[in-house]
Motif scaffolding. Structure first.
Motif, mmCIF file in Angstrom:
data_model
loop_
_atom_site.group_PDB
_atom_site.id
_atom_site.type_symbol
_atom_site.label_atom_id
_atom_site.label_comp_id
_atom_site.label_asym_id
_atom_site.label_seq_id
_atom_site.Cartn_x
_atom_site.Cartn_y
_atom_site.Cartn_z
ATOM 1 N N TYR A 248 0.728 -1.173 -0.002
ATOM 2 C CA TYR A 248 -0.090 0.042 -0.011
ATOM 3 C C TYR A 248 0.755 1.295 0.131
ATOM 4 O O TYR A 248 2.056 1.142 0.264
ATOM 5 N N LEU A 249 0.184 2.318 -0.334
ATOM 6 C CA LEU A 249 0.687 3.708 -0.356
ATOM 7 C C LEU A 249 0.338 4.464 0.790
ATOM 8 O O LEU A 249 -0.865 4.322 1.108
ATOM 9 N N CYS A 250 1.223 5.085 1.387
ATOM 10 C CA CYS A 250 1.046 5.709 2.882
ATOM 11 C C CYS A 250 1.541 7.199 2.900
ATOM 12 O O CYS A 250 2.540 7.435 2.289
ATOM 13 N N PHE A 251 0.652 7.941 3.302
ATOM 14 C CA PHE A 251 1.040 9.505 3.595
ATOM 15 C C PHE A 251 1.091 9.607 4.983
ATOM 16 O O PHE A 251 0.209 9.151 5.620
ATOM 17 N N MET A 252 2.273 10.204 5.352
ATOM 18 C CA MET A 252 2.157 10.103 7.112
ATOM 19 C C MET A 252 2.791 11.367 7.435
ATOM 20 O O MET A 252 3.787 12.028 6.750
ATOM 21 N N LEU B 133 9.665 -5.003 2.111
ATOM 22 C CA LEU B 133 10.589 -3.834 1.831
ATOM 23 C C LEU B 133 9.656 -2.331 1.925
ATOM 24 O O LEU B 133 8.516 -2.251 1.501
ATOM 25 N N SER B 134 10.027 -1.423 2.742
ATOM 26 C CA SER B 134 9.587 -0.272 2.784
ATOM 27 C C SER B 134 10.378 0.850 1.815
ATOM 28 O O SER B 134 11.744 0.907 2.007
ATOM 29 N N MET B 135 9.772 1.764 1.387
ATOM 30 C CA MET B 135 10.087 2.767 0.407
ATOM 31 C C MET B 135 9.685 4.003 0.996
ATOM 32 O O MET B 135 8.341 4.352 1.048
ATOM 33 N N LEU B 136 10.470 4.861 1.431
ATOM 34 C CA LEU B 136 10.415 6.349 1.991
ATOM 35 C C LEU B 136 10.938 7.375 1.037
ATOM 36 O O LEU B 136 12.092 7.268 0.701
ATOM 37 N N TRP B 137 10.196 8.016 0.296
ATOM 38 C CA TRP B 137 10.469 9.091 -0.509
ATOM 39 C C TRP B 137 11.231 10.157 0.318
ATOM 40 O O TRP B 137 10.594 10.911 1.358
ATOM 41 N N SER B 138 12.468 10.604 0.152
ATOM 42 C CA SER B 138 13.115 11.280 1.123
ATOM 43 C C SER B 138 12.691 12.860 1.347
ATOM 44 O O SER B 138 12.298 13.231 0.343
ATOM 45 N N ARG C 130 6.696 17.066 9.602
ATOM 46 C CA ARG C 130 7.397 16.164 8.865
ATOM 47 C C ARG C 130 6.592 15.225 8.013
ATOM 48 O O ARG C 130 5.745 14.601 8.545
ATOM 49 N N LEU C 131 6.500 15.565 6.858
ATOM 50 C CA LEU C 131 5.548 14.860 5.689
ATOM 51 C C LEU C 131 6.342 14.066 4.987
ATOM 52 O O LEU C 131 7.055 14.241 4.215
ATOM 53 N N GLY C 132 5.764 12.506 5.018
ATOM 54 C CA GLY C 132 6.396 11.564 4.155
ATOM 55 C C GLY C 132 5.478 10.730 3.284
ATOM 56 O O GLY C 132 4.377 10.546 3.641
ATOM 57 N N LEU C 133 6.082 10.305 2.286
ATOM 58 C CA LEU C 133 5.227 9.460 1.303
ATOM 59 C C LEU C 133 6.004 8.119 1.319
ATOM 60 O O LEU C 133 7.515 7.793 1.044
ATOM 61 N N TYR C 134 5.192 7.107 1.668
ATOM 62 C CA TYR C 134 5.996 5.739 1.732
ATOM 63 C C TYR C 134 5.124 4.797 0.599
ATOM 64 O O TYR C 134 3.979 4.923 0.566
ATOM 65 N N TYR C 135 5.855 3.684 0.647
ATOM 66 C CA TYR C 135 5.135 2.627 -0.061
ATOM 67 C C TYR C 135 5.628 1.312 0.665
ATOM 68 O O TYR C 135 6.823 0.960 0.643
ATOM 69 N N PHE C 136 4.570 0.598 1.197
ATOM 70 C CA PHE C 136 5.067 -0.541 2.093
ATOM 71 C C PHE C 136 4.885 -1.951 1.143
ATOM 72 O O PHE C 136 3.486 -2.051 0.654
ATOM 73 N N GLY C 137 5.736 -2.781 0.857
ATOM 74 C CA GLY C 137 5.528 -3.821 -0.132
ATOM 75 C C GLY C 137 5.650 -4.935 0.642
ATOM 76 O O GLY C 137 6.530 -5.728 1.452
#
Length: 363
Positions: free
Chosen positions: A189-193, A220-225, A285-292
């Motif tokens: 899923y795609l996550c905004f945090m 795998l977790s993917m955080l857009w820096s 602190r606003l982050g864009l994540y994708y959790f695989g």
């Protein structure tokens, strides 16, 4: 033909990059565009292998989105927080405690951090298909862009990394990819945090820890820096070090699921979120994540046919017959995190038992 019109979105102004001299983690930077050819994958595979064995963390660059596209997606990511009322947020509250489902909002003060202090973190989580759930009205105009962004993360970042990880185990390239199907049952899923500043009293009570040291549930977790310096990784020498901001990069880390599938060869990264440095305090602190995650029905047993595992041995967290499926593990961890009392292990570390397996918290 007229240009495609994109809906306007309020601009989110991120904090400036910190100027403080901090202890930075030395993490490899992977040019994922090189993974498009067999020769490129052959060169990248040992670098990714070593990164996931040593740190469980790495940076991805040249992933196919421009800085402008990244900035627009960041603006969209703030919409479910800044443009949706508290009343409407509650209508889309996720059923985390009841069903172990992340879809929808995780509102602030849902988890206990330490000494009675509740979290100040807000999530908005979306199934990778985007259309498989209802969304707040303010987010509706951006659903086509979210759909495209979700597919980009899956096909242009997650899949290439999975191929490199398989090569690192001397397996066929598609050994992991075959376990992660975009259209199968599962909760990639795609996550905004969004993290909000805390009171000084809460900082003292938690010793400046915003989220305790932990390993992620997924593969795998993917955080857009993003520029607010708060993410720390537990380095091999036992020291916490900050993860530096590299503009338009993606920070990728390994989770429990990958560690189990790889027989302990790839290490789930221990990381935490710490209070930002003084020149960034008071900012969100606003982050864009994708959790695989693998497909729901994948049983989390080691890929023991790997020639590498045959040489170095397999580390199992439980007997293969007792191994949970992806869904069982995800649901159990989601229901337990931040909601159950932790016990002290013999070494003083906080831990809890989830589905018969010990989960540690590093505080």
């Amino acid at each position: 033909m007229p240009a495609t019109m994109i809906p306007p979105v309020p601009h989110y102004e991120p904090a400036s990059v910190t100027r403080e001299d901090l202890d930075w983690a030395d993490l490899p930077v992977i040019d994922i565009s090189e993974a498009k050819t067999p020769e490129g994958r052959k060169e990248l595979a040992p670098v990714v292998r070593d990164a996931m064995r040593t740190h469980g963390f790495m940076f991805i660059v040249n992933h196919g989105l421009t800085e402008a596209e990244n900035e627009r997606m960041t603006d969209i990511a703030d919409v479910p927080f800044a443009q949706v009322s508290e009343e409407e947020k509650k209508r889309f509250d996720g059923k985390i405690k009841q069903e172990g489902s992340w879809m929808g909002y995780k509102l602030r003060e849902f988890w206990t951090i330490d000494n009675g202090v509740r979290d100040q973190i807000e999530h908005y989580n979306m199934h990778r298909h985007i259309s498989q759930q209802h969304h707040p009205a303010a987010l509706q105009p951006f659903l086509p862009e979210l759909w495209a962004f979700s597919k980009h993360n899956f096909y242009n970042v997650l899949q290439p990394v999975l191929r490199l990880l398989a090569l690192g185990l001397e397996l066929p390239e598609d050994a992991f990819v075959n376990l992660f199907n975009f259209d199968a049952q599962g909760d990639t899923y795609l996550c905004f945090m969004k993290y909000y500043p805390r009171t000084e009293e809460d900082e003292v009570k938690t010793k400046n820890v915003w989220m305790k040291g932990h390993t992620d549930i997924d593969a795998l977790s993917m955080l857009w820096s993003q520029p607010v310096t708060a993410l720390q990784v537990l380095s091999p020498d036992g020291k916490w070090r900050y993860v530096k901001h590299i503009p338009n990069s993606i920070i990728v880390n390994a989770g429990d699921t990958l560690e189990m599938l790889s027989g302990g060869y790839y290490k789930a990264a221990v990381h935490r979120v710490f209070r930002p440095p003084a020149d960034q305090r008071g900012r969100t602190r606003l982050g864009l994540y994708y959790f695989g995650y693998p497909d729901d029905d994948v049983r989390l047993v080691p890929l023991a046919e790997s020639p590498v595992l045959r040489r170095v041995g397999v580390a199992r967290r439980c007997a293969d017959a007792d191994a949970p499926t992806t869904r069982e593990w995800r649901v159990a961890r989601a229901k337990a995190y931040g909601l159950e009392e932790l016990r002290r292990g013999e070494d003083g570390m906080e831990e809890q038992v989830v589905n018969g397996l010990v989960v540690r918290h590093y505080n």
